[in-house]
Design a protein around this motif. Structure first.
Motif, PDB file in Angstrom:
ATOM      1  N   PRO A 208       0.810  -1.222   0.000  1.00 48.91           N
ATOM      2  CA  PRO A 208       0.000   0.000   0.000  1.00 48.91           C
ATOM      3  C   PRO A 208       0.849   1.280   0.000  1.00 48.91           C
ATOM      4  O   PRO A 208       0.403   2.317  -0.493  1.00 48.91           O
ATOM      5  N   ASP A 209       2.059   1.205   0.541  1.00 47.84           N
ATOM      6  CA  ASP A 209       2.885   2.411   0.593  1.00 47.84           C
ATOM      7  C   ASP A 209       3.584   2.714  -0.716  1.00 47.84           C
ATOM      8  O   ASP A 209       4.200   3.755  -0.894  1.00 47.84           O
ATOM      9  N   MET A 210       3.511   1.768  -1.611  1.00 48.65           N
ATOM     10  CA  MET A 210       4.245   1.921  -2.862  1.00 48.65           C
ATOM     11  C   MET A 210       3.362   2.599  -3.904  1.00 48.65           C
ATOM     12  O   MET A 210       2.160   2.413  -3.938  1.00 48.65           O
ATOM     13  N   THR A 211       3.994   3.417  -4.774  1.00 51.92           N
ATOM     14  CA  THR A 211       3.264   3.947  -5.915  1.00 51.92           C
ATOM     15  C   THR A 211       3.629   3.065  -7.095  1.00 51.92           C
ATOM     16  O   THR A 211       4.796   2.997  -7.471  1.00 51.92           O
ATOM     17  N   PRO A 212       2.667   2.357  -7.667  1.00 46.86           N
ATOM     18  CA  PRO A 212       3.040   1.397  -8.709  1.00 46.86           C
ATOM     19  C   PRO A 212       3.681   2.022  -9.946  1.00 46.86           C
ATOM     20  O   PRO A 212       4.674   1.535 -10.433  1.00 46.86           O
ATOM     21  N   LEU A 213       3.127   3.145 -10.432  1.00 44.54           N
ATOM     22  CA  LEU A 213       3.655   3.695 -11.680  1.00 44.54           C
ATOM     23  C   LEU A 213       4.321   5.051 -11.463  1.00 44.54           C
ATOM     24  O   LEU A 213       3.725   5.966 -10.902  1.00 44.54           O
ATOM     25  N   ALA A 214       5.554   5.165 -11.937  1.00 48.92           N
ATOM     26  CA  ALA A 214       6.294   6.428 -11.816  1.00 48.92           C
ATOM     27  C   ALA A 214       6.161   7.233 -13.098  1.00 48.92           C
ATOM     28  O   ALA A 214       5.860   6.690 -14.158  1.00 48.92           O
ATOM     29  N   ALA A 215       6.401   8.533 -12.996  1.00 42.05           N
ATOM     30  CA  ALA A 215       6.433   9.364 -14.200  1.00 42.05           C
ATOM     31  C   ALA A 215       7.770   9.158 -14.884  1.00 42.05           C
ATOM     32  O   ALA A 215       8.772   8.881 -14.234  1.00 42.05           O
ATOM     33  N   VAL A 216       7.786   9.273 -16.202  1.00 38.13           N
ATOM     34  CA  VAL A 216       9.062   9.149 -16.919  1.00 38.13           C
ATOM     35  C   VAL A 216       9.851  10.429 -16.731  1.00 38.13           C
ATOM     36  O   VAL A 216      11.027  10.433 -16.419  1.00 38.13           O
ATOM     37  N   ASN A 217       9.184  11.528 -16.959  1.00 39.37           N
ATOM     38  CA  ASN A 217       9.738  12.838 -16.663  1.00 39.37           C
ATOM     39  C   ASN A 217       8.566  13.807 -16.548  1.00 39.37           C
ATOM     40  O   ASN A 217       7.428  13.376 -16.589  1.00 39.37           O
ATOM     41  N   THR A 218       8.871  15.100 -16.405  1.00 40.24           N
ATOM     42  CA  THR A 218       7.803  16.052 -16.126  1.00 40.24           C
ATOM     43  C   THR A 218       6.630  15.954 -17.107  1.00 40.24           C
ATOM     44  O   THR A 218       6.816  16.063 -18.310  1.00 40.24           O
ATOM     45  N   GLY A 219       5.446  15.760 -16.579  1.00 36.58           N
ATOM     46  CA  GLY A 219       4.244  15.779 -17.411  1.00 36.58           C
ATOM     47  C   GLY A 219       4.078  14.589 -18.322  1.00 36.58           C
ATOM     48  O   GLY A 219       3.379  14.652 -19.330  1.00 36.58           O
ATOM     49  N   ASN A 220       4.694  13.469 -17.989  1.00 32.43           N
ATOM     50  CA  ASN A 220       4.633  12.329 -18.891  1.00 32.43           C
ATOM     51  C   ASN A 220       4.699  11.031 -18.103  1.00 32.43           C
ATOM     52  O   ASN A 220       5.683  10.742 -17.439  1.00 32.43           O
ATOM     53  N   ASP A 279       1.857  13.646  -8.530  1.00 31.50           N
ATOM     54  CA  ASP A 279       2.417  14.885  -9.054  1.00 31.50           C
ATOM     55  C   ASP A 279       3.070  14.723 -10.411  1.00 31.50           C
ATOM     56  O   ASP A 279       3.906  15.511 -10.796  1.00 31.50           O
ATOM     57  N   ALA A 280       2.666  13.684 -11.145  1.00 32.65           N
ATOM     58  CA  ALA A 280       3.353  13.386 -12.402  1.00 32.65           C
ATOM     59  C   ALA A 280       3.392  14.588 -13.351  1.00 32.65           C
ATOM     60  O   ALA A 280       4.373  14.794 -14.056  1.00 32.65           O
ATOM     61  N   ALA A 281       2.328  15.394 -13.344  1.00 31.70           N
ATOM     62  CA  ALA A 281       2.270  16.502 -14.290  1.00 31.70           C
ATOM     63  C   ALA A 281       3.311  17.579 -13.991  1.00 31.70           C
ATOM     64  O   ALA A 281       3.668  18.358 -14.858  1.00 31.70           O
ATOM     65  N   THR A 282       3.788  17.635 -12.765  1.00 32.32           N
ATOM     66  CA  THR A 282       4.736  18.693 -12.416  1.00 32.32           C
ATOM     67  C   THR A 282       6.005  18.180 -11.743  1.00 32.32           C
ATOM     68  O   THR A 282       6.815  18.963 -11.289  1.00 32.32           O
ATOM     69  N   THR A 283       6.180  16.882 -11.669  1.00 28.45           N
ATOM     70  CA  THR A 283       7.316  16.356 -10.910  1.00 28.45           C
ATOM     71  C   THR A 283       8.649  16.907 -11.407  1.00 28.45           C
ATOM     72  O   THR A 283       8.786  17.239 -12.580  1.00 28.45           O
ATOM     73  N   SER A 284       9.608  16.995 -10.508  1.00 29.15           N
ATOM     74  CA  SER A 284      10.917  17.438 -10.963  1.00 29.15           C
ATOM     75  C   SER A 284      11.889  16.272 -10.973  1.00 29.15           C
ATOM     76  O   SER A 284      13.078  16.448 -11.102  1.00 29.15           O
ATOM     77  N   SER A 285      11.367  15.064 -10.812  1.00 25.49           N
ATOM     78  CA  SER A 285      12.252  13.904 -10.823  1.00 25.49           C
ATOM     79  C   SER A 285      11.994  13.058 -12.063  1.00 25.49           C
ATOM     80  O   SER A 285      10.905  13.043 -12.614  1.00 25.49           O
ATOM     81  N   THR A 286      13.016  12.336 -12.486  1.00 24.97           N
ATOM     82  CA  THR A 286      12.852  11.445 -13.628  1.00 24.97           C
ATOM     83  C   THR A 286      12.604  10.031 -13.131  1.00 24.97           C
ATOM     84  O   THR A 286      12.812   9.719 -11.966  1.00 24.97           O
ATOM     85  N   ALA A 287      12.187   9.176 -14.066  1.00 25.58           N
ATOM     86  CA  ALA A 287      11.867   7.803 -13.709  1.00 25.58           C
ATOM     87  C   ALA A 287      13.023   7.121 -12.982  1.00 25.58           C
ATOM     88  O   ALA A 287      12.822   6.457 -11.954  1.00 25.58           O
ATOM     89  N   ALA A 288      14.232   7.305 -13.484  1.00 28.55           N
ATOM     90  CA  ALA A 288      15.379   6.622 -12.874  1.00 28.55           C
ATOM     91  C   ALA A 288      15.555   7.031 -11.421  1.00 28.55           C
ATOM     92  O   ALA A 288      15.799   6.207 -10.540  1.00 28.55           O
ATOM     93  N   GLU A 289      15.404   8.326 -11.148  1.00 25.85           N
ATOM     94  CA  GLU A 289      15.532   8.816  -9.769  1.00 25.85           C
ATOM     95  C   GLU A 289      14.458   8.212  -8.882  1.00 25.85           C
ATOM     96  O   GLU A 289      14.705   7.801  -7.757  1.00 25.85           O
ATOM     97  N   LEU A 290      13.237   8.193  -9.430  1.00 23.14           N
ATOM     98  CA  LEU A 290      12.120   7.671  -8.648  1.00 23.14           C
ATOM     99  C   LEU A 290      12.323   6.192  -8.356  1.00 23.14           C
ATOM    100  O   LEU A 290      12.115   5.726  -7.232  1.00 23.14           O
ATOM    101  N   MET A 291      12.748   5.445  -9.369  1.00 21.04           N
ATOM    102  CA  MET A 291      12.961   4.016  -9.195  1.00 21.04           C
ATOM    103  C   MET A 291      14.044   3.759  -8.141  1.00 21.04           C
ATOM    104  O   MET A 291      13.932   2.842  -7.326  1.00 21.04           O
ATOM    105  N   SER A 292      15.089   4.586  -8.177  1.00 15.44           N
ATOM    106  CA  SER A 292      16.180   4.395  -7.212  1.00 15.44           C
ATOM    107  C   SER A 292      15.685   4.528  -5.779  1.00 15.44           C
ATOM    108  O   SER A 292      16.239   3.939  -4.862  1.00 15.44           O
ATOM    109  N   ALA A 293      14.665   5.369  -5.604  1.00 16.04           N
ATOM    110  CA  ALA A 293      14.192   5.612  -4.251  1.00 16.04           C
ATOM    111  C   ALA A 293      13.527   4.379  -3.658  1.00 16.04           C
ATOM    112  O   ALA A 293      13.345   4.275  -2.450  1.00 16.04           O
TER     113      ALA A 293
END
Lengths: 513, 311, 297
Positions: A208-220, A279-293
């Protein structure tokens, strides 16, 4: 008062320095003339070609660059009677720097497009090289093939050479293999974006604490490119304005299509069920950064490598987790896929033929191509013995004197570059095959000239950037927002753009049949 | 006698011109070279630029390059936003800067002043990209500081800041003040320092309280500085701080109604087109409107108080 | 006595208010500083906090590996800031002073001549052509000092405003009777009298030069001549560029390993660090100037 006397003294010194400095340009100017003089005494004089390329790496110092240039010159002097000056420009400012230099009358002979070939053609930035090809770039012409060259042509004239590399991008879902194994998810059954929903739900239920899908980059969140069989007619991939769908030759409004509506409602479902980053539409992180977390399960993006290689090559930057990749669509080639990165000869070049000869070498000469990418062997890279290369012991991309390794997919011929250590050499063959087998648009080779509808373009682009990210990331409700979006697009003049595209397309079809 | 005196005055005026001109010469030359010689670039706004033909050789296109600024329903929104934010920045910014300047000045030579001054000046050293990150750190929905560390512990509902229009005018104004407060207050501090101390001493002898001195002496004496700064700000009223409106709201489309300014519109619109003529046209239009406004405002100031007019 | 008590109370009030404002100004910067030493994965999973659960100096190791480059860039930036400020402020004051003289015939013409440049400019293309083709300043230290910022209309008007309002014409007249030349009057009397505003304008000019990356972007191609902001902006903006979805797809660069968030925060800190060290010294003069000016005026 003392303060001011010192200040005055300082100023006097500074003034002296100004004068001295004003003298310097002259001395450097005389330096260059003497250098020229020297080449003349050697009885052979070479045409000088300036090659401007975009780099993601650190800019090398002039000394480091000079050595690379000299190493290239040794080859080019002999083979084509040309001397080269390399001009690496930071990627983010490449287009404006080149444009500035060319307007300012500075010498740049060879430069590249970053998705803006049509502008370069309509403003006469680049030269029509059709008639020079046979004599100066025959090998490249054969290598690249007339099908691809059609994409860099306008009204039957060739304006540039497209970068030769794996261009067939296949949408994939990149995910945490460890979690998929643990939950017993059968990823082989995932063949489209809608199949993903149940997978994402299972992950959410287990973690439940996990977000299944990350944004690739801002707004995408990667959904944009998963709609198959869409030709964007040389528009930016994320801001299409009038497209061809399903092999028809009629220009349609992409945003009014059922495919787009389905896509948005899928994104909306994911969003409301907490399956995707809020926050996918405005995130300042990329997929790789998010995955690393560590608290994201996967993301959707398009890659040109086979599944296993893609997953393997991404592991290091995604925090070292065990990754898997699954194709969820198929590659589709339109004109932009080929001509986004096109190499051109500038219209202000004083040595267009020599420039084209050198450009030809970046596609055909293994040594020249690798010198530009990796620099000098021993100093900037070492051979591993199996055909791959690495940075010298103790050095990395940030500390070697010269490298533009990250530009490998943007210039010359990707298939003659040394692969970096750790890459699977065999996948290159697969990629070449993909280039040939990928489904091709019916309007392949058509380039849209937007100079008649620039006003509408600016207005439409603004409307798109207002609505699109929110819609495809699910953060706004498509039920209510798509109608507003369409209305605004209409007001901004999308209809005019579509009509103009249709007219040009019809003319193109007529002349190509 | 009178005539003679006038003559002498006239003569002395004439004599004065040359030495004074000589003093200003380095600056005048610099301004001429740096700003006036490149002025030929203005032609671009009226040209259909072509790389082979160059700036002068390209075809004239009349006012075509200007059309994109008006042929959009956003024209009203972006103009309104640009102007209103600037007005807010001028008014609120000035009030706060003067307030801080007075406080700093009244502290005298204390060590604390140094600390305060450095502290409020520091935000000015950060680029908008970095400030964008900072604001994002506070506001983002998933892990932002305000949602995570303030609203959640208080049991309040989390706010999706980047899709919620209402707070943004305030957020932008706060961020602007945060960045520029230090710099602006220093201008006023220098002006206060220039006030004749005798006036304060006299007032003190008359028994005027500190607050009275501030309202009756300090603030009125700052009037010329306020006027000059406001006049200059009016000239730039059609320009906006691009980074503030683009980087800080993270380019969020949901917020365009309150974050779209002329500069962001032009930037977004021309990103792909990369058209030199159209960007030149936009800049020229912004300058032109500012010019008209500032010349009128200046004329008004001249009528009332010619000492403090810009020119 | 009564006034003294009131002054004290006022100071107390000022101290409290300024403390609050300072804390508010510093908190976000502190957050950046903490983020720069927060471990990357914690930063992404639990966001920015003042008390991160895991610290890491990785981002500074990343910087240390490039320390030679960074130190050189510091050197360039300091030199440029120094030259730009000294020359710029002197020329600015020299330009502003005559315009403050009431019986100088050209004062309004000059004021308009200068103000006009605040609004209209020919754009980057024509400036670039001029500086690079006529003055040949590319890749010299002057490329970072001379274009754009040396004398700005804003500063000129600030100084002029100070002369008009805080320096009495009578002072000049009395010296003139002694037969002093205009140039002597300016350097030995007017300049010292305007220390508060000179200090202000110096600070502004200094900040502009320190923060500038525009000149470096256009006129410097040799990284040996990069100032610190050029170094930082290059990395930052490359990231920004690649993050934009369209660019990444276009270039097929979605799998480029970008420096992480904490590295970017560390860069921001590195950009302002020297200011933190140098500023107190500059301030010394400023506050002295403010007090001195007040006594003399």
């Amino acid at each position: 008062m003392k303060v001011f006397k010192t200040l005055f003294l300082v100023l006097a010194i500074v003034a002296g320095m100004v004068l001295a400095a004003c003298g310097t340009p002259d001395s450097t100017a005389s330096d260059t003339t003497s250098a020229d003089g020297k080449t003349q005494t050697e009885t052979v004089s070479y045409d000088k070609v300036v090659y401007a390329y975009a780099t993601f790496n650190n800019t090398p110092t002039e000394e480091a660059l000079a050595e690379v240039e000299e190493a290239i010159n040794v080859i080019t002097r002999e083979k084509i009677g040309v001397e080269v000056e390399l001009m690496p420009i930071a990627i983010w400012d490449y287009s404006s720097q080149v444009s500035l230099a060319l307007q300012g009358g500075e010498k740049i002979d060879v430069f590249q497009s970053l998705g803006d070939l049509n502008t370069a053609i309509s403003t006469s930035m680049c030269l029509d090289i059709t008639d020079m090809m046979g004599e100066n770039a025959a090998e490249s012409q054969e290598l690249i093939g007339d099908d691809w060259l059609a994409a860099t042509s306008f009204e039957g004239r060739i304006y540039g050479l497209p970068t030769y590399k794996p261009i067939a991008l296949t949408p994939m879902f990149v995910y945490r293999q460890d979690i998929a194994d643990e939950l017993g998810l059968d990823m082989s059954k995932v063949n489209s974006t809608s199949d993903l929903t149940s997978i994402l739900e299972q992950v959410k239920a287990a973690y439940p604490d996990m977000t299944p899908l990350a944004a690739v980059n801002t707004g995408n969140i990667g959904l944009g490119l998963t709609v198959e069989n869409v030709d964007y007619l040389t528009d930016n991939y994320y801001e299409p304005k009038g497209v061809l769908m399903n092999d028809e030759l009629t220009v349609v409004d992409y945003y009014a299509s059922d495919e787009f509506a389905d896509l948005c409602s899928l994104a909306r479902t994911w969003y409301t069920n907490d399956l995707v980053m809020k926050d996918a539409a405005t995130t300042s992180s990329t997929a790789a950064e998010l995955m690393s977390a560590g608290n994201y399960f996967g993301y959707i993006a398009s890659y040109s490598y086979p599944e296993e290689d893609t997953a393997a090559s991404l592991e290091a930057q995604c925090g070292g987790y065990d990754l898997g990749a699954k194709m969820i669509g198929s590659a589709f080639l339109d004109t932009t896929a080929i001509n986004a990165l096109t190499w051109m000869i500038s219209s202000t070049s004083d040595v267009p033929e020599s420039a084209l000869k050198f450009l030809n070498m970046t596609f055909t000469d293994e040594e020249v191509c690798n010198l530009i990418i990796y620099g000098i062997e021993g100093r900037d890279y070492v051979q591993n013995g199996d055909g791959t290369v690495s940075y010298p012991e103790g050095l990395d991309p940030a500390t070697v004197p010269y490298t533009s390794q990250l530009s490998c997919g943007t210039l010359g011929n990707f298939f003659i570059m040394y692969p970096m250590g750790g890459t699977n050499v065999e996948s290159l063959a697969w990629e070449l095959e993909q280039n040939k087998n990928a489904k091709t648009s019916v309007a392949m080779g058509f380039t849209f000239d937007n100079s008649n509808v620039k006003t509408e373009y600016t207005a439409v682009t603004n409307v798109i950037s207002q609505f699109l990210p929110g819609l495809i990331c699910g953060s706004i409700d498509p039920e209510t927002e798509i109608p507003v979006f369409l209305e605004r697009l209409d007001e901004a003049g999308l209809g005019t753009i579509i009509a103009e595209k249709q007219t040009q397309l019809d003319a193109w079809v007529a002349s190509n049949k | 006698m009178k005539k003679k005196k006038e003559k002498i005055e006239k003569k002395s005026k004439l004599v004065k011109t040359w030495p004074l001109l000589l003093i200003s010469l380095p600056g005048l030359i610099y301004i001429f070279v740096n700003s006036y010689i490149p002025m030929f670039g203005v032609f671009l706004a009226f040209k259909d630029y072509n790389y082979v033909k160059g700036i002068f050789g390209s075809d004239w296109s009349g006012f075509d390059n200007f059309r994109f600024l008006f042929k959009t329903r956003d024209a009203w929104i972006m103009t309104r936003n640009t102007v209103l934010y600037n007005v807010a920045f001028i008014i609120i910014g000035t009030v706060i800067a003067i307030f801080v300047a007075i406080l700093l000045f009244e502290m005298g030579k204390k060590l604390r002043v140094k600390f305060f001054q450095s502290a409020i000046l520091l935000p000015n050293m950060l680029s908008w990209v970095v400030i964008g990150y900072v604001v994002y750190a506070f506001l983002n929905a998933d892990s932002g500081f305000i949602n995570n560390s303030i609203l959640k512990p208080l049991g309040m509902e989390e706010i999706s800041w980047y899709s919620n229009i209402k707070p943004w005018p305030f957020i932008l104004i706060i961020v602007h003040i945060w960045k520029y407060m230090g710099v602006n207050s220093i201008i006023y501090m220098a002006s206060i320092a220039g006030i004749d101390k005798g006036i304060f001493e006299a007032a003190e002898l008359d028994g005027a309280s500190k607050t009275m001195q501030i309202f009756r002496i300090t603030i009125p004496m700052l009037k010329p500085t306020i006027i000059i700064l406001t006049l200059m700000a009016i000239g730039r009223i059609f320009f906006s701080d691009f980074g503030l409106f683009y980087q800080v709201p993270q380019n969020s489309g949901r917020l365009f109604d309150v974050t779209q300014t002329i500069d962001t519109y032009v930037y977004r619109g021309l990103m792909q087109l990369n058209d030199v003529g159209m960007s030149a046209a936009a800049a020229l239009f912004q300058s032109f409107v500012g010019f008209i406004l500032v010349v009128s405002a200046n004329a008004l100031v001249r009528k009332i108080d010619s000492e403090n007019a810009l020119f | 006595m009564k006034e003294n008590i009131e002054t004290k109370q006022f100071r107390k009030f000022a101290t409290i208010v300024l403390s609050v404002i300072s804390v508010l100004a510093l908190l976000p910067i502190l957050l950046i500083a903490v983020a720069s030493v927060t471990s990357e994965d914690v930063l992404i999973s639990s966001g920015y906090t003042f008390f991160p659960s895991k610290l890491s100096l990785d981002s500074y190791y990343y910087m240390v590996r490039q320390s030679a480059t960074i130190l050189r860039a510091y050197g360039i930036s300091i030199m440029v800031t120094f030259l730009g400020t000294v020359i710029g402020v002197l020329v600015t004051a020299m330009l502003a002073y005559p315009m403050a003289r009431k019986n100088f015939r050209l004062r309004n013409v000059m004021a308009f001549f200068i103000f006009f440049t605040m609004l209209f400019n020919g754009g980057i293309v024509s400036s670039y052509i001029m500086w690079s083709q006529i003055f040949h300043i590319k890749n010299t230290i002057w490329a970072l000092v001379v274009p754009n910022f040396l004398v700005t209309a804003f500063n000129v008007f600030l100084v002029r405003n100070y002369y008009v309002n805080s320096v009495h014409e009578s002072i000049i007249e009395s010296v003139q009777i002694d037969g002093a030349s205009e140039i002597r009057i300016f350097f030995s009397i007017m300049l010292p009298l305007s220390i508060p505003v000179i200090a202000t304008v110096s600070l502004f000019t200094g900040i502009i030069y320190w923060n500038d990356w525009i000149n470096g972007l256009y006129y410097i191609t040799d990284p040996k001549m990069y100032g610190i902001q050029n170094l930082l902006i290059r990395i930052m903006d490359n990231i920004q560029f690649l993050k934009s979805a369209s660019n990444a797809a276009l270039l097929g660069t979605q799998n480029i390993d970008l420096p992480g968030t904490s590295v970017r925060m560390a860069m921001a800190i590195i950009g302002i660090l020297p200011i933190l060290i140098i500023f107190p010294f500059v301030q010394q003069y400023m506050i002295k100037g403010v007090v001195l000016g007040a006594v003399k005026g």
